[in-house]
Design a protein around this motif. Structure first.
Motif, PDB file in Angstrom:
ATOM      1  N   PRO A 126      13.093   8.700 -16.058  1.00  0.00           N
ATOM      2  CA  PRO A 126      13.415  10.207 -15.250  1.00  0.00           C
ATOM      3  C   PRO A 126      15.124  10.025 -14.888  1.00  0.00           C
ATOM      4  O   PRO A 126      16.003  10.817 -15.229  1.00  0.00           O
ATOM      5  CB  PRO A 126      12.366  10.498 -14.548  1.00  0.00           C
ATOM      6  N   THR A 127      15.289   8.862 -13.670  1.00  0.00           N
ATOM      7  CA  THR A 127      16.585   8.530 -13.443  1.00  0.00           C
ATOM      8  C   THR A 127      17.468   7.853 -14.913  1.00  0.00           C
ATOM      9  O   THR A 127      18.798   8.382 -14.815  1.00  0.00           O
ATOM     10  CB  THR A 127      16.559   6.979 -12.751  1.00  0.00           C
ATOM     11  N   ALA A 128      17.391   7.617 -16.408  1.00  0.00           N
ATOM     12  CA  ALA A 128      17.594   6.480 -16.762  1.00  0.00           C
ATOM     13  C   ALA A 128      18.275   8.203 -17.457  1.00  0.00           C
ATOM     14  O   ALA A 128      19.021   8.487 -17.327  1.00  0.00           O
ATOM     15  CB  ALA A 128      16.952   5.410 -17.252  1.00  0.00           C
ATOM     16  N   VAL A 129      17.194   8.723 -17.484  1.00  0.00           N
ATOM     17  CA  VAL A 129      18.197   9.968 -18.772  1.00  0.00           C
ATOM     18  C   VAL A 129      18.957  10.595 -17.846  1.00  0.00           C
ATOM     19  O   VAL A 129      19.874  11.303 -18.422  1.00  0.00           O
ATOM     20  CB  VAL A 129      16.364  10.965 -19.382  1.00  0.00           C
ATOM     21  N   ALA A 130      18.205  10.901 -16.472  1.00  0.00           N
ATOM     22  CA  ALA A 130      19.433  11.944 -16.303  1.00  0.00           C
ATOM     23  C   ALA A 130      20.816  11.180 -15.847  1.00  0.00           C
ATOM     24  O   ALA A 130      21.462  12.301 -15.498  1.00  0.00           O
ATOM     25  CB  ALA A 130      18.861  12.196 -14.322  1.00  0.00           C
ATOM     26  N   THR A 131      20.331   9.980 -15.768  1.00  0.00           N
ATOM     27  CA  THR A 131      22.518   9.537 -15.612  1.00  0.00           C
ATOM     28  C   THR A 131      22.813   9.409 -16.779  1.00  0.00           C
ATOM     29  O   THR A 131      23.901  10.276 -16.364  1.00  0.00           O
ATOM     30  CB  THR A 131      21.513   8.035 -15.089  1.00  0.00           C
ATOM     31  N   VAL A 132      22.260   9.598 -17.801  1.00  0.00           N
ATOM     32  CA  VAL A 132      22.849   9.484 -18.909  1.00  0.00           C
ATOM     33  C   VAL A 132      23.322  11.006 -18.761  1.00  0.00           C
ATOM     34  O   VAL A 132      24.429  10.817 -19.543  1.00  0.00           O
ATOM     35  CB  VAL A 132      21.906   9.128 -20.353  1.00  0.00           C
ATOM     36  N   LEU A 133      22.482  11.615 -19.051  1.00  0.00           N
ATOM     37  CA  LEU A 133      22.802  13.587 -19.314  1.00  0.00           C
ATOM     38  C   LEU A 133      23.866  14.155 -18.026  1.00  0.00           C
ATOM     39  O   LEU A 133      25.049  14.218 -18.088  1.00  0.00           O
ATOM     40  CB  LEU A 133      21.682  14.270 -18.658  1.00  0.00           C
ATOM     41  N   THR A 134      24.040  12.539 -17.024  1.00  0.00           N
ATOM     42  CA  THR A 134      25.411  13.247 -16.264  1.00  0.00           C
ATOM     43  C   THR A 134      26.725  12.919 -16.698  1.00  0.00           C
ATOM     44  O   THR A 134      27.744  13.408 -16.998  1.00  0.00           O
ATOM     45  CB  THR A 134      25.015  12.843 -14.901  1.00  0.00           C
ATOM     46  N   GLY A 135      26.371  11.348 -17.228  1.00  0.00           N
ATOM     47  CA  GLY A 135      27.863  10.814 -17.458  1.00  0.00           C
ATOM     48  C   GLY A 135      28.222  11.871 -18.814  1.00  0.00           C
ATOM     49  O   GLY A 135      29.556  12.079 -18.989  1.00  0.00           O
ATOM     50  N   PHE A 136      27.286  12.345 -19.247  1.00  0.00           N
ATOM     51  CA  PHE A 136      28.133  13.707 -21.079  1.00  0.00           C
ATOM     52  C   PHE A 136      28.078  14.367 -20.112  1.00  0.00           C
ATOM     53  O   PHE A 136      29.050  15.137 -20.684  1.00  0.00           O
ATOM     54  CB  PHE A 136      26.394  13.664 -21.420  1.00  0.00           C
ATOM     55  N   ILE A 137      27.640  15.255 -19.280  1.00  0.00           N
ATOM     56  CA  ILE A 137      28.469  16.373 -18.669  1.00  0.00           C
ATOM     57  C   ILE A 137      30.171  15.628 -17.568  1.00  0.00           C
ATOM     58  O   ILE A 137      30.232  16.856 -19.158  1.00  0.00           O
ATOM     59  CB  ILE A 137      27.387  17.024 -17.732  1.00  0.00           C
ATOM     60  N   LEU A 138      29.660  14.726 -17.365  1.00  0.00           N
ATOM     61  CA  LEU A 138      31.681  14.768 -16.172  1.00  0.00           C
ATOM     62  C   LEU A 138      32.464  15.228 -18.050  1.00  0.00           C
ATOM     63  O   LEU A 138      33.519  14.564 -18.300  1.00  0.00           O
ATOM     64  CB  LEU A 138      31.049  13.090 -16.283  1.00  0.00           C
ATOM     65  N   LEU A 139      31.668  14.158 -18.715  1.00  0.00           N
ATOM     66  CA  LEU A 139      32.579  13.539 -20.601  1.00  0.00           C
ATOM     67  C   LEU A 139      32.875  14.810 -21.058  1.00  0.00           C
ATOM     68  O   LEU A 139      33.852  14.809 -21.780  1.00  0.00           O
ATOM     69  CB  LEU A 139      32.118  12.453 -21.623  1.00  0.00           C
ATOM     70  N   ILE A 140      31.735  15.482 -20.619  1.00  0.00           N
ATOM     71  CA  ILE A 140      32.215  16.978 -21.145  1.00  0.00           C
ATOM     72  C   ILE A 140      33.569  18.043 -21.164  1.00  0.00           C
ATOM     73  O   ILE A 140      33.882  18.851 -21.828  1.00  0.00           O
ATOM     74  CB  ILE A 140      31.087  18.233 -22.228  1.00  0.00           C
ATOM     75  N   THR A 141      33.148  18.089 -19.253  1.00  0.00           N
ATOM     76  CA  THR A 141      33.443  19.210 -19.105  1.00  0.00           C
ATOM     77  C   THR A 141      34.946  18.594 -18.339  1.00  0.00           C
ATOM     78  O   THR A 141      35.249  19.563 -17.830  1.00  0.00           O
ATOM     79  CB  THR A 141      32.691  19.641 -18.015  1.00  0.00           C
ATOM     80  N   ARG A 142      34.741  17.614 -18.159  1.00  0.00           N
ATOM     81  CA  ARG A 142      36.475  17.426 -17.268  1.00  0.00           C
ATOM     82  C   ARG A 142      37.502  16.933 -18.164  1.00  0.00           C
ATOM     83  O   ARG A 142      37.620  16.460 -19.252  1.00  0.00           O
ATOM     84  CB  ARG A 142      35.934  15.848 -16.415  1.00  0.00           C
ATOM     85  N   PHE A 143      38.649  17.836 -17.545  1.00  0.00           N
ATOM     86  CA  PHE A 143      38.937  17.307 -18.531  1.00  0.00           C
ATOM     87  C   PHE A 143      40.228  16.545 -18.029  1.00  0.00           C
ATOM     88  O   PHE A 143      41.477  15.604 -19.171  1.00  0.00           O
ATOM     89  CB  PHE A 143      40.555  18.730 -17.789  1.00  0.00           C
ATOM     90  N   LYS A 144      40.352  15.716 -17.157  1.00  0.00           N
ATOM     91  CA  LYS A 144      41.254  14.165 -16.585  1.00  0.00           C
ATOM     92  C   LYS A 144      41.316  13.501 -17.370  1.00  0.00           C
ATOM     93  O   LYS A 144      39.721  12.875 -17.502  1.00  0.00           O
ATOM     94  CB  LYS A 144      41.412  14.116 -15.141  1.00  0.00           C
ATOM     95  N   ALA A 145      42.388  12.569 -17.681  1.00  0.00           N
ATOM     96  CA  ALA A 145      40.971  11.233 -18.482  1.00  0.00           C
ATOM     97  C   ALA A 145      40.610  10.081 -17.309  1.00  0.00           C
ATOM     98  O   ALA A 145      39.502   9.692 -17.843  1.00  0.00           O
ATOM     99  CB  ALA A 145      42.234  10.445 -18.871  1.00  0.00           C
TER     100      ALA A 145
END
Lengths: 213, 667, 302
Positions: A126-145
């Protein structure tokens, strides 16, 4: 042993949510650095026996993910003179709630998977999946490089946890390879961040869409 | 042991040939020494390889193939190479034509006059030759594909040396697309092969069931058909051959197309004995390629495009032979297999000989006359009689007329087809309809090459561009002579070359079918006697006439032409006009375009007529299809937002889908 | 031995008789007396006595045209059986050589025509090669039928098979290929309805146009070779016709010659009662011949 493991993994999950919720870029960098160092030390802490390869790998990981990469990012941050993230696509509180939801889903999902016996009781999947998901959310929703790069680092951490599932200790060569990959990627991105700032007078990656033909 | 040495020799030869062009880079770009060193290296490699092949024909490893494997850097596959009778047959053109072409290139593509690209051409040419040798000896699927790709890309670089011209770039692009379409099918074929047999090694797998064999055969046919140039996958051939330097065209046409044929032959040898429809498919494709190829050739104005379409026709003929062999294998008729496969393999050699000769001849023509357009030529035979004699040899050979070599190959095929007609049971005699297609092809080929001979070398010059026509230099002349001697030799002494082909056929069709020796099937000695008798008879008659004419004295005058007082060169039949009747016959296939200015009134102004035969499949089918796709596909552009966020979102979405599908599916 | 000598003698001496018979037949139809029967011999001899005039545009191909035509036709003539006797040259696969020898002759004749650089000869050559594309398949269909009937792959047994192996089952295919072969004969020897040997309009000629510039001994050779081609192809037609005639056992030596003359008379009759087809209809006629022979083959294999 599994208690220690689970506690550490819970800390990792908390760090995820913290990274999602803060708007100051410097604190995101520190959070991700802490997460990386913790994950690097995890195999050593768990197994106790210290083969030289494992010690070397752990030391390198901690050094790289905990010190060198955050150092490079901080320097890049200073050069572009920004302090805060702009309002992301779905807002900071909403990001945290999404991250929490994602963690819950990961827990549920991991319960349905046919895991090996030694992993069934721990929180690794679960931690692995959650961390991956968090990474994706950061990538998709943040605008600064820079924040997107942070998302990439969190994604890498999640994949690292997955890797730990498969082998108790990664072969040294593979470990070196992954770290080298990471190092080179961040190095290049730090250079590019400066260029993006010069070309577009901002780090907002939405501006990059104008490059599309 | 000797066999091992032979294989090492072939490997060394391939390496020498491949690296020969690199030597050119050690010299300055205008120096002739670089080219000469490259040519010498290539010839050395070819000599080594050719002697290995000849030794094998003399009896060392006739039936037992020699395969050696070694582990290498790539996982899952091995560096397996092997030479057997079949490979040896296909290695002969690989070791003969590039070497002759390299010497030809010394005169044709001088480094001094082409400083920008002579070294590049030499390097690509060498790599092409080496890669082709490796393709023929590769025994592992991955190694085969690697060599195949190197060969395709080397051919691309060799063919597009003049890439400052737009049509060369376009031809190169079409070639790339076509060859990679073929490689895609080959990837699928080798993946299927691995799935069926468990490894990439190309050894015949006796235990393979029939179920995967059919689709594998189709994949192999399509994939190798792109490279061989079978219709309708021929669209890259005319452009690539026309725009490449002539010795590269000669090698591409004489050898590279045969790599596609080799692939089909090897693939069928590996797969289990198939059904009759395999042979039928090859026969159908071959018949269409035959007749279609030569019909298109008649309508061309560009000498090299004409020769390229003629190559398609000859590949069709080879494919007819293969179809007959496959049908025989499926039906258990050993004599059909022997005749079909020996005819096809002999035609592989023959085509290399006479098409190489014709392309080199066309190259010398273009080099001297400065144009590729047949409508601007004429009467060049008077200025270059030796070239005309060589061209006549090549033309008679390619029309499969006795006494030269083309006839012998087609004789074998006809023998097979007539046996099928006479002895086949049930529906099988329908196979012999291919003989009728072959007959029509022969007649069309006569039309095509008489056209070319007449337009280029005979008659009166049509334009001023051919003022500086001259005989080619020694570097360009002697390779052509060697090829012409080869044509005549194989035609007049066919029995000498039959032995290696028989060995290859015996090895190919050796699963349970007994093959009769060629000596039983056909009397080569009597054919040779008849051919020699023909040649002697014609020579005797010519000699007598010459004597009589000299005794009585010959008066030279203008062409009578029914009393025209002042004939001009423009009055002659042009290439379009000559081919017009034949093109009309095949108009349903060729869709010729006619541009004519109308005649109005009682005293009309000057009018002109132009006939064009564009490639039907390329210009009327594929390009409009691609253009329509180009109009439709931009609607999918909405997916390309230009923002990284969207792209990462796509990744996440697919990952979630996969997780759900994989995770829940396992319960 | 004797048969071989007879064969060679007929092949060398008889050919010019055929055009003579045809001319006489046409004259009789037209109510004239016509030229003497041996006129073609006199014509050839006259040509051989003449001087040489060669166009300056031409090369050695101009000479090669008649020479190769004669050599090829002679060799082809040695491969067909006259009557019941075997041909002097016979081996497995000789029928392909036979067909392609005519192709070789055609190659050099048309090249010689293009050598002169004249428009009419180009026209004739273009038509000749185009019509050959249609008559070759017809010929090969006929050969396939004969091969299936005889089970052999050589001209001598194949051409003897209709007479020796005649049965009711093969009558229909034989009839069909007979018609097809007769049309091919008319096309290859350039007779009406394909081509008019007596026309003087260059725009409508095929064979005559190709040889416009040949004169003197070369033209004599061309006339002789054309007559020999008619004899050779006529022999093929006759061998297929033979089963339908009464008294086919008598088909030896001299009687075969008489049959040849009868065939020449038939050609003369065809020439007299028909007009020459329009040039663009000739391909239809040849496609018809191809279809006849093709149907014959399909009938046989179904």
């Amino acid at each position: 042993m599994s208690n220690l493991l689970n506690s550490l993994l819970v800390i990792v999950l908390m760090l995820n949510l913290f990274a999602l919720g803060t708007s100051r870029i410097a604190s995101v960098i520190r959070t991700v650095a802490m997460q990386g160092a913790l994950l690097g030390a995890l195999p050593l802490l768990l197994h106790g026996h210290a083969s030289s390869g494992a010690v070397l790998a752990a030391a390198l990981t901690i050094a790289l993910k905990g010190v060198v990469i955050p150092g490079m990012m901080t320097r890049a941050l200073r050069d572009v003179k920004i302090k805060r993230e702009v309002e992301p696509l779905i807002g900071f509180q909403a990001s945290v709630i999404l991250g929490a939801l994602g963690t819950v889903c990961a827990l549920l999902f991991a319960g349905r998977l046919p895991l090996a016996a030694q992993h069934a009781g721990t929180l690794m999947v679960p931690t692995a999946v959650a961390t991956v998901l968090t990474g994706f959310i950061l990538l998709i929703t943040r605008f600064k490089a820079l924040t997107q790069v942070m998302g990439y680092l969190v994604l890498e951490n999640g994949i690292y946890i997955f890797g730990m599932l498969l082998v108790e200790a990664m072969p040294l060569v593979v470990e070196m390879g992954v770290l080298l990959d990471l190092f080179v990627a961040i190095f290049v991105i730090c250079i590019i961040v400066n260029r993006i700032n010069q070309a577009f007078s901002s780090l907002d990656t939405r501006r990059l869409a104008s490059l599309k033909e | 042991m000797a066999a091992m040495n032979g294989m090492v020799a072939v490997l060394v030869a391939a390496l020498l040939m491949g690296m020969s062009g690199v030597a050119g880079y050690l010299f300055p770009s205008r120096s002739a020494y670089g080219q000469r060193v490259a040519a010498v290296l290539l010839t050395c490699g070819s000599a080594v390889g050719l002697s290995a092949c000849l030794l094998s024909f003399a009896g060392h490893w006739r039936m037992t193939p020699c395969v050696s494997e070694a582990a290498w850097a790539l996982p899952g596959c091995r560096f397996a190479v092997g030479v057997d009778a079949l490979s040896a047959v296909f290695l002969v053109p690989v070791f003969v034509l590039p070497a002759l072409g390299a010497w030809y290139g010394l005169g044709y593509w001088r480094a001094a006059s082409h400083p920008a690209n002579a070294r590049r051409l030499g390097a690509a040419y060498g790599v092409l030759a080496g890669a082709m040798a490796l393709v023929v000896i590769a025994r592992d699927g991955v190694l085969f594909l690697i060599a195949w790709e190197i060969m395709a890309l080397a051919a691309y670089f060799a063919a597009t040396v003049e890439d400052d011209r737009k049509e060369v770039r376009r031809a190169g692009w079409i070639y790339l697309v076509a060859t990679h379409a073929g490689t895609l099918c080959l990837l699928a074929f080798f993946a299927g092969w691995r799935r069926a047999t468990g490894s990439f090694l190309l050894d015949a797998a006796p235990g393979m069931q029939a179920a995967p064999a059919g689709p594998l055969f189709v994949l192999a046919l399509v994939g190798f058909g792109f490279k061989a140039g079978l219709m309708p996958a021929h669209v890259w051939l005319p452009g690539a051959h026309a725009n490449a330097p002539s010795h590269v065209s000669a090698v591409m046409s004489g050898v590279m197309l045969k790599m596609g044929v080799y692939g089909i032959v090897r693939a069928v040898a590996l797969l289990p004995v198939g059904e009759v429809w395999w042979g039928g498919a090859l026969l159908a494709v071959g018949a269409v390629s035959c007749v279609g190829g030569i019909a298109f050739a008649i309508g061309q104005r560009d000498v090299k495009r004409l020769l390229a379409y003629s190559s398609i026709e000859n590949i069709g003929i080879i494919s007819l032979g293969l179809g007959l062999a496959l049908t025989g294998r499926a039906e258990g008729r050993g004599d059909w297999v022997a005749l079909g496969l020996c005819g096809a393999l002999l035609h592989v050699w023959n085509h290399g000989l006479f098409k190489g000769l014709l392309f080199l001849n066309a190259g010398a023509l273009i080099h001297a006359a400065g144009t590729r357009d047949m409508e601007a030529m004429g009467g060049l035979g008077k200025r270059a009689p030796r070239m005309m004699a060589l061209f006549a040899v090549g033309a008679v050979s390619i029309c499969a007329l006795p006494p030269f070599n083309g006839f012998v190959g087609e004789w074998l095929l006809y023998a097979g087809f007539f046996r099928a007609a006479a002895e086949g049971a049930g529906e099988l005699p329908a196979v012999s309809l291919a003989a009728v297609a072959l007959a029509m092809t022969g007649a069309l080929a006569v039309a095509c090459f008489v056209n070319m001979l007449g337009r280029v070398y005979l008659g009166a010059p049509r334009s001023e561009t051919c003022r500086h026509m001259h005989e080619p230099g020694a570097a360009m002349f002697w390779p052509m002579v060697l090829l012409a001697v080869g044509c005549a030799g194989v035609g007049l002494f066919p029995a000498a070359v039959m032995m290696p082909l028989e060995a290859a056929a015996a090895q190919w069709g050796s699963d349970g079918v007994a093959l009769p020796g060629m000596a039983h099937a056909l009397p080569f000695s009597r054919l040779a006697t008849a051919s020699c008798a023909l040649a002697l008879l014609a020579a005797a008659l010519a000699f007598l006439l010459n004597r009589a004419a000299r005794a009585r004295g010959v008066r030279v005058g203008l062409t009578w032409d029914c009393g025209y007082a002042r004939p001009t060169a423009r009055m002659q039949y042009s290439a379009s006009s000559f081919g017009d009747s034949a093109v009309n016959l095949a108009a349903f296939l060729l869709w010729p375009r006619r541009c004519r200015t109308a005649l109005r009134g009682l005293f009309p102004r000057a009018s002109s007529f132009k006939g064009l035969v564009p490639d039907t499949i390329l210009d009327r089918l594929l390009l409009p299809a691609f253009r329509a796709a180009d109009r439709f596909l931009p609607r999918l552009r909405v997916m390309q937002q230009g923002r990284t966020h969207v792209y990462v979102f796509y990744i996440l979405a697919i990952m979630i889908v996969l997780l759900l599908w994989g995770g829940t599916g396992s319960h | 031995m004797f048969e071989t000598l007879f064969h060679i003698a007929v092949l060398l001496l008889a050919p010019p008789l055929l055009p003579g018979v045809i001319a006489k037949t046409k004259a009789w139809f037209a109510g004239r007396d016509g030229p003497p029967l041996l006129q073609p011999y006199y014509d050839i001899a006259k040509c051989l006595r003449r001087g040489w005039v060669i166009s300056e545009t031409t090369t050695w191909i101009f000479w090669a045209g008649p020479v190769v035509t004669l050599a090829a036709t002679l060799l082809a003539g040695l491969m067909v059986p006259l009557g019941r006797a075997d041909a002097p040259i016979a081996f497995t696969g000789d029928l392909i050589l036979f067909a392609y020898l005519f192709g070789l002759a055609r190659f050099f004749t048309t090249s010689a025509a293009l050598d002169t650089g004249s428009a009419f000869e180009g026209m004739g050559a273009a038509r000749e090669v185009t019509f050959a594309c249609l008559s070759e398949p017809a010929l090969f269909f006929a050969f396939l039928v004969l091969a299936k009937i005889s089970g052999a792959f050589s001209l001598t047994p194949m051409l003897h098979a209709p007479a020796t192996a005649f049965s009711a089952g093969i009558a229909a295919p034989l009839m069909l290929i007979l018609i097809g072969l007769f049309i091919v004969l008319l096309a290859e020897t350039c007779r009406i309805p394909v081509d008019d040997p007596n026309t003087h309009l260059e725009l409508t000629m095929i064979h005559e146009a190709m040889v416009l510039d040949h004169s003197g001994p070369l033209f004599g050779i061309i006339l002789y070779a054309a007559a020999m081609k008619m004899l050779v192809l006529g022999t093929v037609v006759l061998q297929v016709l033979v089963p339908f005639l009464p008294g086919r056992e008598m088909l030896r030596g001299p009687f075969f010659l008489i049959l040849l003359m009868a065939l020449a008379v038939v050609i003369g009759v065809v020439e007299s009662v028909m007009a020459r087809l329009k040039m663009r209809h000739v391909p239809y006629l040849l496609v018809g011949a191809m279809l006849f022979c093709g149907f014959g083959f399909i009938l046989l294999i179904r």
